[in-house]
Write a protein that holds these residues in place. Structure first.
Motif, mmCIF file in Angstrom:
data_model
loop_
_atom_site.group_PDB
_atom_site.id
_atom_site.type_symbol
_atom_site.label_atom_id
_atom_site.label_comp_id
_atom_site.label_asym_id
_atom_site.label_seq_id
_atom_site.Cartn_x
_atom_site.Cartn_y
_atom_site.Cartn_z
ATOM 1 N N LEU A 123 0.830 -1.205 0.000
ATOM 2 C CA LEU A 123 0.000 0.000 0.000
ATOM 3 C C LEU A 123 0.863 1.251 0.000
ATOM 4 C CD1 LEU A 123 -2.771 -1.069 2.530
ATOM 5 C CD2 LEU A 123 -3.099 -0.606 0.100
ATOM 6 N N ALA A 124 1.988 1.199 0.709
ATOM 7 C CA ALA A 124 2.882 2.362 0.754
ATOM 8 C C ALA A 124 3.398 2.708 -0.630
ATOM 9 C CB ALA A 124 4.048 2.084 1.703
ATOM 10 N N ASN A 125 3.741 1.681 -1.420
ATOM 11 C CA ASN A 125 4.198 1.931 -2.789
ATOM 12 C C ASN A 125 3.123 2.640 -3.601
ATOM 13 O OD1 ASN A 125 6.714 0.708 -2.435
ATOM 14 N ND2 ASN A 125 5.906 -1.314 -2.896
ATOM 15 N N LEU A 126 1.873 2.183 -3.452
ATOM 16 C CA LEU A 126 0.768 2.796 -4.184
ATOM 17 C C LEU A 126 0.526 4.224 -3.713
ATOM 18 C CD1 LEU A 126 -1.745 -0.198 -4.288
ATOM 19 C CD2 LEU A 126 -0.422 0.727 -6.191
ATOM 20 N N VAL A 127 0.617 4.455 -2.404
ATOM 21 C CA VAL A 127 0.430 5.807 -1.868
ATOM 22 C C VAL A 127 1.483 6.751 -2.437
ATOM 23 C CG1 VAL A 127 0.584 7.220 0.223
ATOM 24 C CG2 VAL A 127 -0.753 5.116 0.246
ATOM 25 N N LEU A 128 2.741 6.300 -2.483
ATOM 26 C CA LEU A 128 3.805 7.143 -3.031
ATOM 27 C C LEU A 128 3.526 7.509 -4.482
ATOM 28 C CD1 LEU A 128 6.567 8.503 -2.840
ATOM 29 C CD2 LEU A 128 7.602 6.315 -3.469
ATOM 30 N N VAL A 129 3.128 6.521 -5.281
ATOM 31 C CA VAL A 129 2.822 6.780 -6.689
ATOM 32 C C VAL A 129 1.698 7.803 -6.812
ATOM 33 C CG1 VAL A 129 1.864 5.765 -8.797
ATOM 34 C CG2 VAL A 129 3.642 4.555 -7.534
ATOM 35 N N GLN A 130 0.655 7.649 -6.004
ATOM 36 C CA GLN A 130 -0.486 8.555 -6.098
ATOM 37 C C GLN A 130 -0.139 9.965 -5.624
ATOM 38 O OE1 GLN A 130 -3.198 7.949 -7.678
ATOM 39 N NE2 GLN A 130 -2.704 5.801 -8.053
#
Length: 273
Positions: A123-130
């Motif tokens: 989820l952290a990876n996705l949050v960073l991308v967003q």
């Protein structure tokens, strides 16, 4: 609190996620000031979660960091283009994916469940991308390649070069691939990225080569082939022009620094044992 990707000797990129019934926000702090670590905070329960108060609106704050090696040129390139603070309110138009992610972050970091660590990291990876997408969308023209990625033809050209870095690209090839004339493409690329197309390609190749040399796994010949050079000599000359040092010396220096960091880590572990 959770640390998504902890690592010693690193450059941190901190992410804060605030999840409450009325507030959903994410913050990206680039090399921010030191913050109190959850493990040293008062109020920590047996499950590793810090809790304050027992009344009012319940708000979950999940904090973590992305860590990059100090010599990671790609990470340095990204960090140089980011402002000290990026605030991405999940309620803003266009941030719908982020709004959907933050409650999940709150759920995965508020309880200990099987696979919570893997889920939180993903989820952290996705949050960073967003967050990065939100920053790019809200900034008229972010500097360098970060902003260039938001430009349809130039972003396409960058993706093509990154995807086939070993190909013998010409400016004509790239211009045709994005449906532009050679002159218009060259001018627009330089305006957006700050470098001519082939100069950027060379710099990116040397960035990848430096990362490969730092690991010490591949031979010079293998690295040269991977980044588009037909001989060790051609690769070595290009690397020296870009970095001011031969690939062999760069590799030896990186190995020496790596050994020194490992020895320091062992001493620190021994002191705390």
């Amino acid at each position: 609190m959770c640390s998504f990707m902890p690592k010693n000797h690193c450059l941190p990129l901190r992410v804060w996620c605030i999840c409450g019934s009325r507030r959903l926000s994410a913050f990206l702090v680039e090399l921010g000031a030191p913050m109190m670590v959850a493990s040293t905070a008062t109020g920590m329960g047996a499950d590793g979660i810090v809790r304050y108060g027992d009344a009012g609106e319940r708000t979950v704050v999940a904090a973590g960091r992305f860590a990059f090696e100090e010599g990671d040129d790609g990470a340095q390139a990204l960090l140089r283009l980011l402002p000290p603070l990026v605030h991405a309110p999940a309620g803003d138009a266009g941030n719908t994916p982020l709004a959907a992610l933050l409650p999940l972050v709150g759920m995965e970091t508020s309880t200990l469940a099987p696979g919570a660590g893997v889920a939180a990291s993903s989820l952290a990876n996705l949050v960073l991308v967003q967050i990065l997408r939100a920053h790019m969308a809200s900034t008229p023209q972010p500097p360098g390649w970060l902003g260039a990625m938001a430009d349809a033809p130039i972003g396409r050209a960058l993706s093509i070069m990154h995807g086939e870095v070993s190909r013998r690209w010409t400016v004509d090839d790239l211009a045709r691939a994005v449906g532009m004339s050679r002159t218009a493409f060259s001018t627009r690329f330089r305006e957006r990225v700050g470098l001519p197309p082939l100069d950027y390609l060379t710099r990116w190749r040397m960035t990848l080569a430096a990362a490969a040399l730092r690991t010490g796994v591949d031979s010079l010949t293998a690295i040269a082939e991977k980044v588009g050079y037909g001989s060790d000599t051609a690769f070595s000359n290009a690397f020296r022009r870009e970095r001011g040092i031969s690939p062999g010396r760069f590799k030896a220096r990186a190995a020496s620094v790596g050994d020194a960091l490992q020895n320091t880590s062992r001493r620190l572990v021994a002191r705390t044992a």
